[in-house]
Scaffold this motif. Structure first.
Motif, PDB file in Angstrom:
ATOM      1  N   ARG A   1       9.705  68.688 -81.405  1.00 34.49           N
ATOM      2  CA  ARG A   1      10.836  68.223 -82.195  1.00 34.49           C
ATOM      3  C   ARG A   1      10.818  66.731 -82.446  1.00 34.49           C
ATOM      4  NH1 ARG A   1      15.899  70.685 -82.738  1.00 34.49           N
ATOM      5  NH2 ARG A   1      15.506  72.882 -82.475  1.00 34.49           N
ATOM      6  N   TRP A   2      10.419  66.018 -81.397  1.00 34.96           N
ATOM      7  CA  TRP A   2      10.603  64.579 -81.464  1.00 34.96           C
ATOM      8  C   TRP A   2       9.292  63.830 -81.673  1.00 34.96           C
ATOM      9  CZ3 TRP A   2      13.844  65.643 -76.558  1.00 34.96           C
ATOM     10  CH2 TRP A   2      15.067  66.200 -76.933  1.00 34.96           C
ATOM     11  N   GLY A   3       8.235  64.573 -81.892  1.00 33.19           N
ATOM     12  CA  GLY A   3       6.947  63.960 -82.207  1.00 33.19           C
ATOM     13  C   GLY A   3       6.534  62.839 -81.272  1.00 33.19           C
ATOM     14  N   MET A   4       6.608  63.074 -79.983  1.00 28.48           N
ATOM     15  CA  MET A   4       6.352  62.002 -79.030  1.00 28.48           C
ATOM     16  C   MET A   4       4.953  62.037 -78.429  1.00 28.48           C
ATOM     17  SD  MET A   4       9.984  61.690 -77.045  1.00 28.48           S
ATOM     18  CE  MET A   4      11.424  60.935 -77.826  1.00 28.48           C
ATOM     19  N   THR A   5       4.017  62.702 -79.098  1.00 27.52           N
ATOM     20  CA  THR A   5       2.657  62.696 -78.557  1.00 27.52           C
ATOM     21  C   THR A   5       1.684  62.101 -79.561  1.00 27.52           C
ATOM     22  OG1 THR A   5       2.356  64.929 -79.372  1.00 27.52           O
ATOM     23  CG2 THR A   5       2.947  64.690 -77.052  1.00 27.52           C
ATOM     24  N   GLU A   6       0.626  61.503 -79.019  1.00 24.50           N
ATOM     25  CA  GLU A   6      -0.376  60.857 -79.855  1.00 24.50           C
ATOM     26  C   GLU A   6      -1.116  61.885 -80.717  1.00 24.50           C
ATOM     27  OE1 GLU A   6      -1.371  57.737 -80.464  1.00 24.50           O
ATOM     28  OE2 GLU A   6       0.347  57.016 -79.301  1.00 24.50           O
ATOM     29  N   SER A   7      -1.573  62.966 -80.074  1.00 27.44           N
ATOM     30  CA  SER A   7      -2.465  63.881 -80.770  1.00 27.44           C
ATOM     31  C   SER A   7      -1.778  64.603 -81.928  1.00 27.44           C
ATOM     32  CB  SER A   7      -3.044  64.888 -79.776  1.00 27.44           C
ATOM     33  OG  SER A   7      -2.007  65.701 -79.286  1.00 27.44           O
ATOM     34  N   LEU A   8      -0.514  64.940 -81.757  1.00 29.03           N
ATOM     35  CA  LEU A   8       0.166  65.694 -82.814  1.00 29.03           C
ATOM     36  C   LEU A   8       0.885  64.780 -83.792  1.00 29.03           C
ATOM     37  CD1 LEU A   8       1.323  68.525 -80.503  1.00 29.03           C
ATOM     38  CD2 LEU A   8      -0.008  68.883 -82.579  1.00 29.03           C
ATOM     39  N   GLY A   9       1.157  63.588 -83.337  1.00 23.62           N
ATOM     40  CA  GLY A   9       1.760  62.626 -84.244  1.00 23.62           C
ATOM     41  C   GLY A   9       3.251  62.832 -84.455  1.00 23.62           C
ATOM     42  N   PRO A  10       3.873  61.876 -85.138  1.00 22.07           N
ATOM     43  CA  PRO A  10       5.333  61.929 -85.302  1.00 22.07           C
ATOM     44  C   PRO A  10       5.761  62.936 -86.348  1.00 22.07           C
ATOM     45  CG  PRO A  10       4.437  59.990 -86.377  1.00 22.07           C
ATOM     46  CD  PRO A  10       3.281  60.691 -85.738  1.00 22.07           C
ATOM     47  N   MET A  11       5.711  64.201 -86.021  1.00 23.14           N
ATOM     48  CA  MET A  11       6.230  65.205 -86.953  1.00 23.14           C
ATOM     49  C   MET A  11       6.926  66.328 -86.208  1.00 23.14           C
ATOM     50  SD  MET A  11       2.596  66.828 -88.098  1.00 23.14           S
ATOM     51  CE  MET A  11       3.150  68.340 -88.841  1.00 23.14           C
ATOM     52  N   SER A  12       7.876  66.958 -86.920  1.00 18.19           N
ATOM     53  CA  SER A  12       8.577  68.086 -86.312  1.00 18.19           C
ATOM     54  C   SER A  12       7.770  69.339 -86.533  1.00 18.19           C
ATOM     55  CB  SER A  12       9.957  68.245 -86.942  1.00 18.19           C
ATOM     56  OG  SER A  12      10.528  69.436 -86.477  1.00 18.19           O
ATOM     57  N   LEU A  13       7.608  70.110 -85.485  1.00 15.48           N
ATOM     58  CA  LEU A  13       6.791  71.309 -85.584  1.00 15.48           C
ATOM     59  C   LEU A  13       7.617  72.572 -85.427  1.00 15.48           C
ATOM     60  CD1 LEU A  13       3.918  69.836 -83.483  1.00 15.48           C
ATOM     61  CD2 LEU A  13       3.782  70.448 -85.899  1.00 15.48           C
ATOM     62  N   VAL A  14       8.923  72.435 -85.660  1.00 14.17           N
ATOM     63  CA  VAL A  14       9.795  73.602 -85.566  1.00 14.17           C
ATOM     64  C   VAL A  14       9.955  74.151 -86.973  1.00 14.17           C
ATOM     65  CG1 VAL A  14      12.028  74.441 -84.823  1.00 14.17           C
ATOM     66  CG2 VAL A  14      11.010  72.453 -83.712  1.00 14.17           C
ATOM     67  N   SER A  15       9.728  75.451 -87.139  1.00 12.20           N
ATOM     68  CA  SER A  15       9.893  75.999 -88.478  1.00 12.20           C
ATOM     69  C   SER A  15      11.384  76.113 -88.776  1.00 12.20           C
ATOM     70  CB  SER A  15       9.211  77.352 -88.594  1.00 12.20           C
ATOM     71  OG  SER A  15       9.706  78.215 -87.613  1.00 12.20           O
ATOM     72  N   PRO A  16      11.755  75.876 -90.045  1.00 13.84           N
ATOM     73  CA  PRO A  16      13.173  75.791 -90.394  1.00 13.84           C
ATOM     74  C   PRO A  16      13.967  77.030 -89.998  1.00 13.84           C
ATOM     75  CG  PRO A  16      11.787  75.183 -92.259  1.00 13.84           C
ATOM     76  CD  PRO A  16      10.868  75.671 -91.190  1.00 13.84           C
ATOM     77  N   GLN A  17      13.370  78.229 -90.114  1.00 16.92           N
ATOM     78  CA  GLN A  17      14.169  79.422 -89.801  1.00 16.92           C
ATOM     79  C   GLN A  17      14.414  79.576 -88.308  1.00 16.92           C
ATOM     80  OE1 GLN A  17      11.078  79.509 -91.051  1.00 16.92           O
ATOM     81  NE2 GLN A  17       9.992  81.390 -90.591  1.00 16.92           N
ATOM     82  N   ASP A  18      13.715  78.786 -87.499  1.00 17.42           N
ATOM     83  CA  ASP A  18      13.937  78.841 -86.058  1.00 17.42           C
ATOM     84  C   ASP A  18      14.951  77.811 -85.588  1.00 17.42           C
ATOM     85  OD1 ASP A  18      12.155  80.833 -85.972  1.00 17.42           O
ATOM     86  OD2 ASP A  18      10.553  79.726 -84.979  1.00 17.42           O
ATOM     87  N   GLU A  19      15.402  76.968 -86.507  1.00 22.09           N
ATOM     88  CA  GLU A  19      16.388  75.948 -86.142  1.00 22.09           C
ATOM     89  C   GLU A  19      17.539  76.598 -85.389  1.00 22.09           C
ATOM     90  OE1 GLU A  19      17.059  72.805 -86.003  1.00 22.09           O
ATOM     91  OE2 GLU A  19      15.132  72.227 -86.878  1.00 22.09           O
ATOM     92  N   GLY A  20      17.925  76.011 -84.308  1.00 18.19           N
ATOM     93  CA  GLY A  20      19.094  76.524 -83.607  1.00 18.19           C
ATOM     94  C   GLY A  20      18.742  77.526 -82.525  1.00 18.19           C
ATOM     95  N   LEU A  21      17.536  78.088 -82.590  1.00 21.54           N
ATOM     96  CA  LEU A  21      17.134  78.992 -81.513  1.00 21.54           C
ATOM     97  C   LEU A  21      16.757  78.168 -80.291  1.00 21.54           C
ATOM     98  CD1 LEU A  21      14.805  81.593 -83.276  1.00 21.54           C
ATOM     99  CD2 LEU A  21      17.112  81.933 -82.440  1.00 21.54           C
ATOM    100  N   PRO A  22      16.875  78.749 -79.105  1.00 17.94           N
ATOM    101  CA  PRO A  22      16.379  78.020 -77.941  1.00 17.94           C
ATOM    102  C   PRO A  22      14.879  77.775 -78.098  1.00 17.94           C
ATOM    103  CG  PRO A  22      17.024  80.263 -77.358  1.00 17.94           C
ATOM    104  CD  PRO A  22      17.471  80.034 -78.760  1.00 17.94           C
TER     105      PRO A  22
END
Ligand code: ADP
Ligand code: MG
Ligand code: ZN
Length: 563
Positions: A447-468
């Motif tokens: 969610r918060w893109g806090m790793t070097e390798s994956l970079g600053p991007m959100s990796l949560v798909s929109p339809q999963d928003e709100g799910l645990p």
């Protein structure tokens, strides 16, 4: 008369006249035989055999008749709206509502309109007809609606939408019609529809079992009524919901609930103000500081704070005190967050392990830069937990820095690390800690893109928003998913290593804290510092010249480890 020589008769068991004597005196031959007592007559066996069944069946018929008339046959068309007049003591005003000043400010205009409608009508303006109060449960929406009526001195008609769901078709609509009729007859007035989402859910989206027609009819009736009057008649409809997003768009159209007032959970100052409202009639001891209680209760809303005051008062009363003291509040808070103390007899070994576990959390909370201050640690078993460490932010937070999140993970792992260090083995006791840890680490990555390798991007798909997070699928390739897992594991492993290392270096403090806990069960912030000889977190941060994460705005409850 007829001369009878032979006759038979049944002599009831309860006959007491000395019939036998009489017959014998007259030389009558008696041929007596006892009626078989064990043999019930035909009607007796019927009653004993089928009676219970008959009763049950009868009961069912009666119940189902009652249910199908739903109280509706008798009260149909007659609104059960509760009506609160401005009857002295019952009246709620804005003075009773605290900590939600923005919402109050917005509703001031409604109050003013109800009081001086001519002022607004002079220039041809119209007031909104419907105002929707949106906020989490317990934030004071119902209270606020009543306060608007109380403040304006107008009658208050309220109806909870969830009541409609159980009713037979047509009754809800009739009630709504009647509610509006009554309110118009006593205008100016407030109509309040609580839990609007119960009937106002968007149509077409999967019907909830039964009651679908009823919901729709009731909803349509509300829409019709709202369209059928204008606010110049002096009736304003307030409604409350905690889910504005699910409401039918028709409800939100202009001329209906077109105003929205957000009721936010209170911030620290707000919580203090709410505590003040609810302690007006509670005798408080000199050591009670409502501001510091407010600081210790991030995330609590009005209803919970009221509950806290009430619990504290009950606790003090149970101890036979005349005033509510600071430790009554501390106990009440623990009880509210974890359930009442359990009289659980732990064997000494288990108790010691718990003491080390909690000491691990607490010590790391003190040692890791950026941590929230440790505020209390206890090994009194409560609810499902054997002990707890309370770490609370100095102020409410809205955003989290990466060092802060790592600090949280490290101290959450402190329990497990301490057990491993002291006993060489681990237990199931860290389950909820580990859950918390994985959740934070995962969010840092996806969610918060806090790793070097994956970079600053959100990796949560929109339809999963709100799910645990555990149910969220990455909106990405399998390779990325693998990388995510790798990164999450990397964060957790590094934090665990740091936890182990810090505890090993500070073993003497860990031992001291654990034995102090075994002795007195609960330690507050000052006692923890004294026992460990450490400095408060803020001073350590300053000494290390590492920035403390910025405190700001409202935030979820602090970081508590309960095990
Ligand atoms: P909601 O309707 O938002 O779920 P309620 O209005 O029913 O919340 O709140 C329940 C009780 O909690 C109120 O009757 C009041 O005693 C207390 N309460 C809630 N919010 C506040 C507040 N902002 N100020 C004072 N008391 C509050
Ligand atoms: Mg309510
Ligand atoms: Zn723990």
């Amino acid at each position: 008369a007829h001369n009878v020589t032979r006759f038979s008769s049944v002599r009831p068991a309860f006959a007491t006249s000395n019939l036998e004597q009489l017959l014998q005196d007259h030389g009558v031959v008696i041929n007596a035989r006892a009626l078989d007592e064990g043999q019930p007559t035909w009607w007796e066996s019927l009653v004993y055999g089928f009676g219970p069944t008959l009763l049950l069946v009868g009961g069912f018929i009666w119940l189902s008749r009652r249910a199908s008339s739903g109280g509706g046959m008798f009260t149909m068309g007659q609104s059960r709206a509760k009506r609160y007049e401005d009857a002295g003591a019952e009246r709620v005003t804005f003075d009773d509502v605290a900590g939600i000043e923005d919402a109050k400010g917005e509703l001031m205009e409604v109050v003013d309109f109800l009081r001086h409608p001519e002022k607004y009508q002079r220039l041809g303006g119209t007031m909104p007809k419907g105002v929707l109060l949106v906020g989490a449960p317990g934030t004071g929406k119902t209270l606020l609606a009543r306060a608007v009526a109380g403040q304006a001195g107008v009658p208050f008609f309220s109806l909870s939408a969830s009541e409609f769901i159980e009713m037979i078709v047509g009754v809800g609509a009739a009630r709504v019609r009647d509610l509006f009729k009554q309110a118009r007859a006593s205008a100016p007035a407030i109509i309040f529809i609580d839990e609007l989402d119960a009937i106002g859910r968007a149509r077409g989206g999967g019907a909830i079992m039964g009651g679908h027609d009823e919901r729709e009819q009731t909803l349509n009736q509300i829409l019709t009524e709202m369209d059928g009057f204008d606010s110049r008649q002096g009736v304003i409809v307030l409604a409350a919901t905690n889910r504005a997003d699910v409401l039918d768009a028709a409800l939100l159209r202009p001329g209906r609930f077109d105003r929205r007032v957000m009721v936010h959970p209170p911030d620290r100052l707000g919580r203090a103000a709410i505590l003040r409202v609810h302690t007006r009639r509670v005798p408080l001891a000199g050591d009670v500081d409502l501001d510091s209680i407010a600081a210790e209760t991030p995330g609590l809303v009005g209803a919970e704070l009221r509950n806290l005051v009430n619990e504290a008062a009950l606790t003090a009363a149970r101890k036979g005190r005349d005033q509510v003291q600071r430790d009554d509040f501390a106990e009440a808070l623990e009880k509210i967050s974890l359930g009442p103390a359990r009289h659980l007899l732990l064997n000494p070994a288990e108790r010691q392990r718990t003491a080390y576990h909690e000491s691990g959390h607490a010590l790391l909370g003190l040692l890791v830069p950026g941590s929230d201050p440790v505020h209390r640690v206890t090994i009194v078993p409560r609810g499902m937990s054997l002990g707890a460490t309370y770490q609370l932010p100095t102020d409410d937070r809205t955003s989290y820095s990466e060092p802060y999140l790592r600090a949280r993970i490290i101290s959450a792992l402190g329990g497990r690390a301490a057990e491993k260090l002291v006993y060489g083995t681990v237990t199931t006791g860290a389950e909820s800690d580990l859950q918390q840890v994985s959740e934070i680490a995962r969010r840092m990555v996806v969610r918060w893109g806090m790793t070097e390798s994956l970079g600053p991007m959100s990796l949560v798909s929109p339809q999963d928003e709100g799910l645990p997070p555990s149910l969220q699928r990455p909106s990405s390739s399998e390779a990325t998913a693998e990388l995510i897992d790798l990164e999450v594991r990397g964060i957790v492993k590094a934090c665990y290593a740091e936890a182990e290392q810090l505890l090993a270096v500070h073993r003497p403090q860990l031992d001291a804290l654990a034995s102090a806990l075994l002795q007195s069960e609960s330690l507050d912030a000052a006692e923890i510092l004294r026992v460990t000889g450490l400095q408060p977190r803020a001073e350590l941060d300053a000494a290390l010249d590492r920035p403390v994460p910025p405190p700001a705005g409202a935030a979820p409850a602090g970081e508590n480890h309960s095990d």
